[in-house]
Scaffold this active site. Structure first.
Site, mmCIF file in Angstrom:
data_model
loop_
_atom_site.group_PDB
_atom_site.id
_atom_site.type_symbol
_atom_site.label_atom_id
_atom_site.label_comp_id
_atom_site.label_asym_id
_atom_site.label_seq_id
_atom_site.Cartn_x
_atom_site.Cartn_y
_atom_site.Cartn_z
ATOM 1 N N GLU A 1 0.894 -1.168 0.000
ATOM 2 C CA GLU A 1 0.000 0.000 0.000
ATOM 3 C C GLU A 1 0.927 1.210 0.000
ATOM 4 O OE1 GLU A 1 -1.813 2.997 0.818
ATOM 5 O OE2 GLU A 1 -2.215 2.251 2.841
ATOM 6 N N CYS B 1 -2.230 8.705 2.872
ATOM 7 C CA CYS B 1 -2.031 8.148 1.520
ATOM 8 C C CYS B 1 -3.160 8.610 0.620
ATOM 9 C CB CYS B 1 -2.055 6.630 1.555
ATOM 10 S SG CYS B 1 -0.793 5.956 2.585
HETATM 11 C C1 UN1 Z 1 -3.187 5.697 4.949
HETATM 12 O O1 UN1 Z 1 -3.079 6.892 4.759
HETATM 13 O O2 UN1 Z 1 -2.197 4.938 4.851
HETATM 14 O O3 UN1 Z 1 -8.924 6.308 3.951
HETATM 15 C C2 UN1 Z 1 -4.436 5.045 5.394
HETATM 16 C C3 UN1 Z 1 -8.306 6.917 4.829
HETATM 17 C C4 UN1 Z 1 -8.016 6.185 6.114
HETATM 18 C C5 UN1 Z 1 -6.823 5.313 5.974
HETATM 19 C C6 UN1 Z 1 -5.625 5.952 5.369
HETATM 20 N N1 UN1 Z 1 -9.157 5.396 6.469
HETATM 21 O O4 UN1 Z 1 -7.956 8.077 4.702
#
Ligand code: UN1
Length: 515
Positions: free
Chosen positions: A270, A304
């Site tokens: 990821e 992310c």
């Molecule tokens: C991440 O930034 O690695 O969808 C995870 C989202 C959160 C998870 C982010 N539920 O922004």
């Protein structure tokens, strides 16, 4: 600092079993380390030293791995619904510690308290999800071409799962992996980010207590806090770890994917995102504004899934940008534990340097700074920045890279196909969204001709995904999926069974083979 919430550092530490000096290896029955190599955890807000942690050595890793392997052998024989019952207790333990754990996330990582609480809620939610799943790790029954035969699929526990997590979601991403891995019958070894070791120690203390109380092998939950070059390398090269689930940069993922692929292990990667919202001229601008604002400024742009690009219809561009900049002017920047704060610090000086370099590059590449572009030091430490908006072409090299900071690139479009092209015109493919009231535009966006991302939303933003869906993305995002839907399958090994209940031997495909 942190007084407004009633959660002082002393109280957070006391409730979560933290001290000024800690050790970085755990098999669930306490902590040890013999490296003599100390890591400092500092508040990104003030620079205050929170604790010192002696990092795990390679010898410590071996000790931990031995326990993790033994724990797996016992745990795989426990019925899955019983494993689910243990994860239910983990969820309850997290509920009981939600307040201090969320405050620790704010203290050590710097996200604001409501987002820290949301992160711990994700942990609780995935535990609940995993409990239900534990009664339904099911495979299909299939039709055999042979008379009086039956085929079916079973899912069996896999082994020790290695979890490598990033600083930005220092507790939730570990829980996404472990809650599923545990109901699937696996044990876990966690290498957390060295930027957020206290969050990992706190989580381990919470779950170890549950395993101990139930008389279970403690090695089900293992942690090694240590250097990537020693512990990280050891973990990804370890043939006893059939699955590595890693969250981080694309560069890190390329390295891990290469090593694990070489030994034919499994990965869930990821990695970076470069998430856009297309804002159509046929949409509710108020909703689009709220989603773009949260997506770009929330978590100081360190998700992310953060919104990094807005692709706005030229007819509404000026109106929309006026409203967005007005919101940016109101962002209260400060201590993330103060409930009035909307944006805390970046994780460290390195992140601020990346932010400055990106703003400079964007200007050099034809970008026009519409808001922000400045480093701040409200507590005397340059870890804060202004959320930033830059008008720029999608093809500019800086727009093609993920900078983990609150920088939003904005651009215009005239025809919807052009917007789709811009959405997909980056190397990453995590999250995407369209704001539109047009059914045709919404459907086109989600269709095979539309967004090429793992997440494609209509009339909600790019960030803040629920745990029930599969989370992850395509292209340089790595292709892995974590969390809900059928992601549990990656944590198990699939077995196809064919059973002959008729006695007579029939060869498939009509093959005759008789002496
Ligand atoms: C991440 O930034 O690695 O969808 C995870 C989202 C959160 C998870 C982010 N539920 O922004």
């Amino acid at each position: 600092m942190a007084k407004q919430t009633g959660m002082t550092k002393a109280r957070i530490f006391k409730e979560l079993g933290l001290k000024a000096r800690l050790q970085g290896a755990s098999t669930g029955g306490g902590w040890f380390a013999d490296s003599g190599d100390w890591l400092e955890s500092r508040s990104p807000t003030t620079g205050e030293l929170l604790a010192k942690i002696e990092q795990a050595s390679v010898k410590d890793y071996d000790r931990v791995m031995k326990e993790a392997k033994q724990a797996f052998l016992a745990w795989r024989a426990v019925p899955a619904p019983r494993r689910g019952e243990i994860v239910r207790q983990v969820g309850d333990a997290l509920r009981a510690k939600k307040e201090p754990l969320a405050a620790l996330v704010s203290l050590e990582m710097g996200k604001i308290l409501t987002e820290g609480q949301g992160e711990v809620q994700e942990m609780i939610d995935i535990c609940d999800f995993a409990v239900g799943l534990s009664r339904n790790l099911s495979g299909p029954t299939l039709q055999s071409e042979r008379p009086k035969h039956r085929m079916m699929e079973q899912w069996h526990p896999l082994g020790v799962v290695g979890v490598i997590s990033a600083f930005n979601f220092p507790v939730a991403v570990w829980a996404w992996n472990t809650a599923l891995a545990w109901v699937c019958g696996d044990s876990c070894l966690w290498k957390p980010s060295s930027k957020t070791p206290l969050c990992a120690i706190a989580c381990q203390n919470i779950v170890s207590e549950v395993f101990a109380r139930n008389g279970l092998p403690l090695g089900l939950s293992c942690v090694t806090i240590g250097r990537g070059a020693t512990i990280g390398e050891k973990l990804v090269n370890d043939h006893d770890v059939p699955l590595i689930s890693a969250t981080g940069s694309t560069r890190m993922g390329q390295r891990i994917g290469g090593i694990v692929g070489q030994r034919l292990g499994r990965t869930i990667l990821e990695l970076g995102g470069n998430n856009a919202i297309i804002i159509s001229d046929k949409c509710d601008l108020t909703g689009a504004l709220a989603s773009a604002f949260f997506g770009a400024v929330g978590t100081a742009g360190q998700r992310c899934t953060s919104t990094r690009r807005l692709i706005i219809h030229e007819k509404i561009y000026a109106r929309f940008m006026g409203k967005l900049i007005a919101n940016y002017r109101k962002v209260k920047i400060g201590d993330p534990l103060d409930p009035k704060t909307l944006m805390g610090p970046l994780i460290d000086e390195g992140a601020v340097a990346d932010y400055e370099a990106a703003v400079k590059a964007a200007k050099e590449q034809g970008g026009k700074l519409l808001y922000g572009g400045k480093v701040l030091a409200p507590f005397g430490r340059k870890t804060f920045v202004l959320p930033t908006i830059i008008e720029i072409d999608n093809k500019a090299p800086i727009v093609q890279t993920e900078t983990f900071a609150p920088i939003l690139y904005v651009m215009k479009y005239r025809r919807f196909e052009q917007a789709l092209k811009q959405n997909n015109g980056v190397p990453q493919g995590l999250s995407s969204a369209v704001y539109t009231d047009s059914v045709a535009e919404g459907e086109a966006f989600m269709s095979y001709l539309g967004s090429d991302c793992g997440i494609a939303n209509v009339n909600i933003g790019t960030s803040g995904a629920e745990i029930g869906g599969a989370f992850g993305g395509e292209k340089e995002t790595g292709g892995g999926r974590e969390s809900g839907s059928d992601c549990w399958k990656t944590y198990m090994r699939r077995q196809t069974n064919t059973i002959n209940w008729g006695g007579e031997v029939h060869l498939a495909q009509g093959v005759e083979f008789k002496p």
